[in-house]
Structure formats: C-alpha cells, structure tokens
Design a protein around this motif. Structure first.
Motif: not given
Length: 298
Positions: A127-135
């Motif tokens: 949960e450190l990053l949102q999906d669109y941020e991690a990709r």
C-alpha cells in the motif's frame, strides 16, 4: 494534463522503449528493414495473455511471449538469409502470417485480463504506492535491466560481430564472421524485445487484441529518430539511452496533444500526430542548417 495521464504516458513510453531498442538493433545496427515488429508485438501479447488466462504464472507467461517474439524474428531472418528472399519482403510475409497465427493463439479477436494476476500486480509494493504510481517504476526497472544487458551483450565478441555484420557484411565475412548466423541472432533478439514489450503492454492494457500491434514499427522508428535528435551520440551506451528517452518523450507529446482541449484532437488522430512528430524530427537538421549562420559566412 493530470498526474494520472502523465504517469500513464510514462508507463506506455517505457514499454515502447523496448520496441525502440529492438528497432535500433534491426534498422540501425543490422541495416535490416524489419516490419515483423507489428506482428511479433501482438504475438508476445497474445501468448502472454492466453497463458495467464489459463492459470500460468505471469512471469512465465511474459517469458513465453518474449520467446515467441524470438522465434518470429528467427523465421524472418531464415527467409532472408537462408532462402534468399528480399529482406523487406521476408518481414512483410512473416508479419502477414502472424496476423492469422495471433488469432489462432488467442482463439478470438481479443483476450481480456480483468481480474487476472499480472507482472504489475505481483510486483506491487503493498500500500506504499497507488497502482498507477507503481507501474511506471516497475517498468523503469525492467527497461534499465534490458538496457544494461544489451549494452553488455553488444560489447562482447558476439555482439561486436552482429554490429560488424550490419556495418559491412563483406568485410565481416573476410574477417571470419559468420554473417548469416549473426543476422539470425540479431533479428531474433530484436523481435524478442518486441515480444516482451507486447506481453507487458497486454498486461498493462488489461488484455491482448488482434489489432494492438498495428503501427508499432512507426512508433519504434519515431522513438529512435526523436531520441537521436535529443542525444546525438556514436557510442552505443548513449544511443540506447537516447532511444529510451525518445520513446518516453514521444508518448508525452502524444498525451499532451490528446489532452489539449484547444487543439481538439481525439484518439483517432493518433497516427496523424505520429506522422507530424516524425516529420518534424526528420527536418530538424535542415532547420538548424538554415537558422544557424555558417562559419566564416555572412
């Protein structure tokens, strides 16, 4: 442009940077006009998507998509090198055949990946990053690994032999280089990168589609041309960096154009934007010569 659109453009740009690296190998290093890219991109995505749907690990599926691209490049090179078919025609034949093969692989026009696991969901940092941020970060890591491996490989004896084959095949043969095998290996590696990009694109896009590879070769060429204008270099280590940046910049320009309401462009204008951008990149040297005063002139 919103942060979501910006990060999405970075992610897609990094995926297409793998295509740009592949085009760099075929068009620049081997001097081979390889249009197989449009078919092998879809092939990589189709193989990966159908394997994930059938319960295979997404990393195994991605590797299988990469291997499928490798085989497609091998077939193109075989037609050209062994059967003496003109290089451009050989790639067109394989690209045409791959359209039907891709439909056979998928069993339909598209294969959705809605709730199936992907490389991106598997590597999600909690949960450190949102999906669109991690990709984009995951893709950046993959592209860096691919660049390092390519830089290393093309500095080895085999990699230098591939480069020599593209530069001057006759001279390379005189030095004992098996140019036919080098052409086979070079095109196979190029299309393996395209297959990898297709597999990652299918997972990022939520599925594979029979038409998702249309225009891929143009995008790859655009990235190479734009990158070479950003960082003009002769050393391969800088050239690979240039084409990666070129792919990202290209996608950012596309996103800006499509999100600028005052321009009034829509998704169906994507090919028009690509053509204008590539044309502009090609005429930059001529514009520089006309705008910059000549040394010793007026």
């Amino acid at each position: 442009m919103s942060l979501f659109s910006f990060l999405g453009a970075i992610e897609i740009g990094l995926i297409y940077s793998l295509v740009a690296l592949a085009v760099l190998i075929s068009f620049r290093l081997l001097r081979f006009p390889d249009l197989t890219v449009d078919g092998s991109f879809t092939l990589g995505g189709a193989v990966c998507a159908i394997m994930i749907v059938h319960g295979h690990n997404p990393f195994v599926a991605t590797a299988a998509g990469t291997a499928a691209g490798f085989v497609a490049g091998l077939v193109t090179a075989f037609l050209s090198v062994k059967l003496r078919i003109m290089d451009l025609l050989a790639s067109i034949l394989v690209m045409t055949a791959l359209y039907s093969i891709n439909l056979r692989v998928m069993g339909a026009a598209n294969v959705p990946l809605i709730n199936d696991p992907t490389v991106f969901t598997t590597l999600q940092p909690g949960e450190l990053l949102q999906d669109y941020e991690a990709r984009p970060l995951i893709m950046l890591l993959m592209v860096i690994i691919a660049k390092i491996l390519l830089d290393w490989f093309f500095s080895t004896e085999m990699g230098l032999s591939i480069r020599a084959t593209g530069t001057n095949a006759r001279m390379a043969r005189a030095q004992g280089v098996p140019t036919g095998r080098m052409m086979l290996l070079g095109l196979a590696i190029s299309n393996a990168l395209v297959g990898l990009a297709g597999a990652l694109f299918a997972q990022s896009n939520g599925g594979a589609d029979a038409s998702m590879g249309i225009g891929t070769i143009v995008i790859g060429l655009a990235a190479v041309i734009v990158g070479e204008r950003i960082i003009p270099a002769r050393r391969l280590i800088w050239t690979t960096l240039a084409v990666i940046l070129g792919a990202v910049v290209y996608r950012l320009f596309i996103a800006l154009a499509l999100n600028a309401e005052f321009i009034g462009l829509q998704a169906q204008d994507l090919n028009l934007i690509t053509a204008v951008l590539v044309t502009f990149a090609l005429i930059i040297p001529m514009l520089k010569q006309r705008l910059m005063p000549r040394k010793g002139g007026q």
